[in-house]
Design a protein around this motif. Sequence first.
Motif: not given
Length: 295
Positions: A37-46, A48-54, A64-65
């Motif tokens: 998920l942390l890697s996914l938020q670097r794909v684009s600003k949308p 990043q916003t989605l992962i922050q919501l999650y 540990s994850q």
Amino acid sequence: MEPPGETRPCPRGHLLDLPWEDILVPHILCHLPLRQLLSLQRVSKPFQTLIQLYLANTRCFDSSQVGPNLPKAAFCNLLKDNEVLQQLALQNCYDWLTDKELLPVIGQNHHLQEIQLSGCLQLSRHALVAISLSCPHVRCLSLAHCEWVDSLSLRTLADHCKGLESLDLTACRQLKDDAICYLVQKCSRLKSLSLAVNANVGDMAVEEIAKCCPELEHLDLTGCLRVKNESIRVLAEYCTKLRSLKVKHCHKVAESSLSILRGRGVELDVEPPLQRALVLLQDGVGFAPFINLQI
């Protein structure tokens, strides 16, 4: 009407076109490891916003994850908007986690039920006081090797978190019998308790545990050198639901008291004397001689 031989192109959908709060967050992102998920938020600003919501709505955070080296700044940023955490595991943050990073997270998450802080040596007693005051519903708490836990902060925990079911106080060497007695008098629902590696714990604490915690299933007294047979007999009498007991290196605890629990099927971490003698003999001579046990 479409010309013969031609097909209508299928519209191409995008993951982010799905409803975020109804589909993506509760049904898709929850199945991905936190590191991805942390890697996914670097794909684009949308994204990043989605992962922050999650992250603002996740109920469980386990450092540990992410890997062995979660940066301090990243931790603070990941949980800054979350107010619904129920499980928090930070044992991988032992080398940098202080009150400054932890207390804001604890202060805004009043529904925490499980907290793992094993080995977080740079915290202070204020962390336990904050947990006590902000998280009254905590059921499982691990403070193993947190030598900053003292009698006063443990009493605060006992006063405010009476629903505790599992507590790990391994190597919390400031604690003595009186603090443990106060704890179990207030937290009678305990099912699992570790007081291992604490030479201050003696019979008074163990007997009070036995009398106050009828639901107790697991007790770890490893290395509690002051514990003797008398308190183990009291434990056997009162704790009828006990499933496991660890007394390795408790040199004053003998088979005369353990045999009562052994006969009841309680799992013990020490072998019966005869079995122990056979193991030592086998180690010494290389084989176990035949012994007629019916003599």
